[in-house]
Design a protein around this motif. Structure first.
Motif, PDB file in Angstrom:
ATOM      1  N   MET A 189       0.842  -1.188   0.000  1.00 34.26           N
ATOM      2  CA  MET A 189       0.000   0.000   0.000  1.00 34.26           C
ATOM      3  C   MET A 189       0.876   1.235   0.000  1.00 34.26           C
ATOM      4  O   MET A 189       2.043   1.199   0.404  1.00 34.26           O
ATOM      5  CB  MET A 189      -0.923  -0.001   1.214  1.00 34.26           C
ATOM      6  N   ASP A 190       0.323   2.338  -0.443  1.00 34.91           N
ATOM      7  CA  ASP A 190       1.048   3.592  -0.585  1.00 34.91           C
ATOM      8  C   ASP A 190       1.306   4.211   0.779  1.00 34.91           C
ATOM      9  O   ASP A 190       0.373   4.464   1.536  1.00 34.91           O
ATOM     10  CB  ASP A 190       0.214   4.533  -1.459  1.00 34.91           C
ATOM     11  N   ASP A 191       2.599   4.452   1.090  1.00 29.05           N
ATOM     12  CA  ASP A 191       2.926   5.107   2.352  1.00 29.05           C
ATOM     13  C   ASP A 191       3.431   6.529   2.132  1.00 29.05           C
ATOM     14  O   ASP A 191       4.118   7.082   2.970  1.00 29.05           O
ATOM     15  CB  ASP A 191       3.938   4.286   3.160  1.00 29.05           C
ATOM     16  N   ALA A 192       3.078   7.106   0.985  1.00 29.83           N
ATOM     17  CA  ALA A 192       3.489   8.480   0.701  1.00 29.83           C
ATOM     18  C   ALA A 192       3.001   9.412   1.793  1.00 29.83           C
ATOM     19  O   ALA A 192       1.856   9.339   2.235  1.00 29.83           O
ATOM     20  CB  ALA A 192       2.935   8.926  -0.657  1.00 29.83           C
ATOM     21  N   GLY A 193       3.880  10.269   2.237  1.00 27.02           N
ATOM     22  CA  GLY A 193       3.533  11.241   3.260  1.00 27.02           C
ATOM     23  C   GLY A 193       3.934  10.835   4.655  1.00 27.02           C
ATOM     24  O   GLY A 193       3.976  11.679   5.547  1.00 27.02           O
ATOM     25  N   LEU A 194       4.243   9.567   4.879  1.00 25.50           N
ATOM     26  CA  LEU A 194       4.541   9.119   6.234  1.00 25.50           C
ATOM     27  C   LEU A 194       5.877   9.636   6.752  1.00 25.50           C
ATOM     28  O   LEU A 194       6.084   9.682   7.963  1.00 25.50           O
ATOM     29  CB  LEU A 194       4.497   7.590   6.329  1.00 25.50           C
TER      30      LEU A 194
END
Length: 228
Positions: A3-8
């Motif tokens: 899953m996309d963890d962009a921004g974490l």
């Protein structure tokens, strides 16, 4: 599940720039929550020119915390006080559901109960209007709020589990596990990656998450922004 963890890596600014844009206080590439929502401030990237943003967004007597990304160059009159890194953990698979009492979505009618519970066992970051940040759920026992969980930070593809707490009178009933499984699984069904932050010093909580299959994503730096 991938899953996309962009921004974490920059969770405060990612949330302020997306999910919470409508309530963000902003000056250029610096944004923060209103003080009665959360004491969190974020910058778009480490190279940002802060200018007078801190002066404009953090009045005398207020405080702000940064997580993940901080400006490489601080403006005159300000310092960053480092705290110990937090453990940022993610969960890409559903949790086993836990039987128990009904789970209730918490709203304005429950605000006083929520504030009383968080003041007792989760006092540092919960403010009078923190519930604006997402959905909150709880379990009542004998007319009392026994345990709760909520959504706080996030971006379109990820959501933070927060305020996971149980009243001392109701420890050992599995209420926090029931609430966590409920919200994690609901978040995954919505196509978003659940994540959370926990202090390494809170060894009991961290070990519970590890045994439940939460994966350590990274150590993430944490600072207090202070006037020099």
């Amino acid at each position: 599940m991938r899953m996309d963890d962009a921004g974490l890596d920059n969770p405060f600014f990612a949330a302020l720039d997306s999910l919470h844009r409508d309530i963000a206080l902003r000056r250029g590439d610096v944004a923060r929550y209103p003080a009665d929502v959360a004491p969190f401030l974020g910058v778009a990237h480490a190279g940002v020119d802060v200018g007078d943003a801190f002066d404009a967004l953090v009045p005398e007597g207020d405080e702000a915390l940064l997580l993940g990304i901080a400006p490489a160059r601080m403006p005159p009159g300000w310092t960053l006080e480092p705290f110990a890194d937090l453990a940022q953990m993610v969960r890409g698979e559903p949790l086993e559901e836990v039987d128990g009492p009904d789970i209730l979505e918490l709203g304005e009618l429950h605000r006083n109960d929520v504030l009383a519970l968080t003041a007792l066992v989760y006092p540092h970051y919960f403010r009078p209007r923190t519930m604006l940040l997402g959905r909150y759920f709880g379990i009542y026992e004998g007319g009392r709020l026994a345990a709760m969980i909520g959504e706080r930070l996030g971006a379109p593809a990820a959501r933070e589990m927060s305020a996971i707490c149980t009243h001392p009178d109701f420890l050992g009933h599995g209420y926090a596990r029931r609430l966590t499984a409920f919200l994690v699984n609901d978040t995954l069904r919505g196509g978003r990656l659940p994540f959370l932050h926990v202090s390494h010093a809170n060894t009991r909580a961290k070990q519970l998450y590890e045994r439940s299959g939460w994966r350590m994503r990274r150590d993430i730096p944490f600072w207090r922004l202070a006037r020099a």
